[in-house]
Design an enzyme around this catalytic site. Structure first.
Site, PDB file in Angstrom:
ATOM      1  N   ASP A  59       0.787  -1.046  -0.120  1.00  0.00           N
ATOM      2  CA  ASP A  59       0.068   0.120   0.056  1.00  0.00           C
ATOM      3  C   ASP A  59       0.829   1.184  -0.163  1.00  0.00           C
ATOM      4  O   ASP A  59       2.212   1.414   0.181  1.00  0.00           O
ATOM      5  CB  ASP A  59      -1.101   0.002   1.070  1.00  0.00           C
ATOM      6  CG  ASP A  59      -0.289   0.199   2.411  1.00  0.00           C
ATOM      7  OD1 ASP A  59       0.906  -0.045   2.820  1.00  0.00           O
ATOM      8  OD2 ASP A  59      -1.149   0.759   3.558  1.00  0.00           O
ATOM      9  N   TYR A  61       2.933   4.789   0.659  1.00  0.00           N
ATOM     10  CA  TYR A  61       3.483   5.391   1.847  1.00  0.00           C
ATOM     11  C   TYR A  61       2.269   6.343   2.430  1.00  0.00           C
ATOM     12  O   TYR A  61       1.631   6.858   1.832  1.00  0.00           O
ATOM     13  CB  TYR A  61       4.618   6.413   1.213  1.00  0.00           C
ATOM     14  CG  TYR A  61       5.943   5.614   0.739  1.00  0.00           C
ATOM     15  CD1 TYR A  61       6.562   4.736   1.541  1.00  0.00           C
ATOM     16  CD2 TYR A  61       6.215   5.787  -0.613  1.00  0.00           C
ATOM     17  CE1 TYR A  61       7.637   4.122   1.067  1.00  0.00           C
ATOM     18  CE2 TYR A  61       7.350   5.116  -1.226  1.00  0.00           C
ATOM     19  CZ  TYR A  61       7.845   4.407  -0.361  1.00  0.00           C
ATOM     20  OH  TYR A  61       9.074   3.499  -0.853  1.00  0.00           O
ATOM     21  N   PHE A  72       6.577   2.227  -4.454  1.00  0.00           N
ATOM     22  CA  PHE A  72       8.069   2.286  -3.803  1.00  0.00           C
ATOM     23  C   PHE A  72       8.613   3.778  -4.330  1.00  0.00           C
ATOM     24  O   PHE A  72       9.551   4.077  -4.009  1.00  0.00           O
ATOM     25  CB  PHE A  72       9.042   1.160  -4.605  1.00  0.00           C
ATOM     26  CG  PHE A  72       8.772  -0.120  -3.806  1.00  0.00           C
ATOM     27  CD1 PHE A  72       9.120  -0.436  -2.696  1.00  0.00           C
ATOM     28  CD2 PHE A  72       8.197  -1.011  -4.917  1.00  0.00           C
ATOM     29  CE1 PHE A  72       8.715  -1.772  -2.182  1.00  0.00           C
ATOM     30  CE2 PHE A  72       7.729  -2.302  -4.439  1.00  0.00           C
ATOM     31  CZ  PHE A  72       8.571  -2.766  -2.896  1.00  0.00           C
ATOM     32  N   HIS A 180      11.523  -8.980   1.089  1.00  0.00           N
ATOM     33  CA  HIS A 180      11.249  -7.540   1.012  1.00  0.00           C
ATOM     34  C   HIS A 180      12.188  -6.808   1.136  1.00  0.00           C
ATOM     35  O   HIS A 180      13.216  -6.978   1.955  1.00  0.00           O
ATOM     36  CB  HIS A 180      10.033  -6.989   1.863  1.00  0.00           C
ATOM     37  CG  HIS A 180       9.677  -5.607   1.511  1.00  0.00           C
ATOM     38  ND1 HIS A 180      10.100  -4.599   1.937  1.00  0.00           N
ATOM     39  CD2 HIS A 180       8.293  -5.543   0.745  1.00  0.00           C
ATOM     40  CE1 HIS A 180       9.243  -3.551   1.565  1.00  0.00           C
ATOM     41  NE2 HIS A 180       8.068  -4.228   0.785  1.00  0.00           N
TER      42      HIS A 180
END
Length: 215
Positions: A59, A61, A72, A180
């Site tokens: 989701d 920032y 990202f 991640h």
């Protein structure tokens, strides 16, 4: 088929109508990210027919001047920790020095779909728009991409993204997975995974232009 064609079918569905009502209410009553006009940036910047690579995020920032509709990617000068690690791996993988801002629009313009599985979030509350309908929509996006009759690279970082691997059964595609890039897990398999060179090798093998990963 275009993203517009795809969405014409989705907007008629009950889940989408409920999702739209929820998102409108959230944006009218709370501070949310990204800016309302940027929610669909991933699709606007990377048309369906131009998708060569898909990088899945979770989701957006949830602070100011960060999210702008691309997974990202950020608008602010300070890089979030995960993006710093992405650039570090990119530098090591490609053997270059990287010093740049965090706006990844240049990748989206090259056919890299930077797709979050949830497209909105309330300020300061990660995953606050989870299970409201976004996942249904983005799962259908992934299913549509899986059916494309051309090579596409899917880059899945972390458990949430890797859970989508079951949907990717087209032998024309390449699926790359790792932990991640967040500081909590990057040293457990993200660093050294070489996703950027592996992606370009696959694209070149299939007669496609490689991605210029850095500015």
């Amino acid at each position: 088929m275009t993203w517009q064609d795809f969405l014409k079918g989705e907007i008629k569905q009950d889940y989408y109508k409920k999702l739209l009502a929820f998102v409108r209410h959230e944006y009218e009553n709370y501070t949310c990210h990204p800016d309302y006009n940027n929610i669909w940036n991933a699709f606007i910047n990377t048309p369906l027919e131009e998708v060569k690579v898909v990088i899945l995020g979770q989701d957006p920032y949830h602070n100011y001047d960060q999210a702008h509709g691309l997974a990202f990617s950020v608008l602010c000068k300070e890089l979030p920790p995960s993006l710093k690690n992405i650039f570090n791996e990119m530098a090591n993988d490609l053997g270059v020095e990287i010093s740049q801002d965090g706006n990844l629009t240049y990748l989206a313009k090259q056919g890299v779909l930077l797709l979050n599985t949830i497209l909105t979030v309330r300020h300061g509350m990660p995953l606050s728009h989870q299970n409201k309908g976004w996942e249904i929509l983005t799962d259908r996006v992934i299913e549509l991409l899986n059916k494309q009759d051309r090579p596409i690279v899917f880059i899945l970082w972390g458990n949430n993204a890797k859970s989508k691997k079951r949907m990717l059964n087209n032998p024309k595609h390449l699926v790359l997975t790792s932990v991640h890039p967040s500081p909590l897990s990057a040293y457990n398999g993200f660093f050294g995974s070489s996703p950027f060179s592996k992606t370009n090798h696959f694209l070149v093998e299939n007669g496609l232009t490689p991605i210029k990963w850095y500015k």
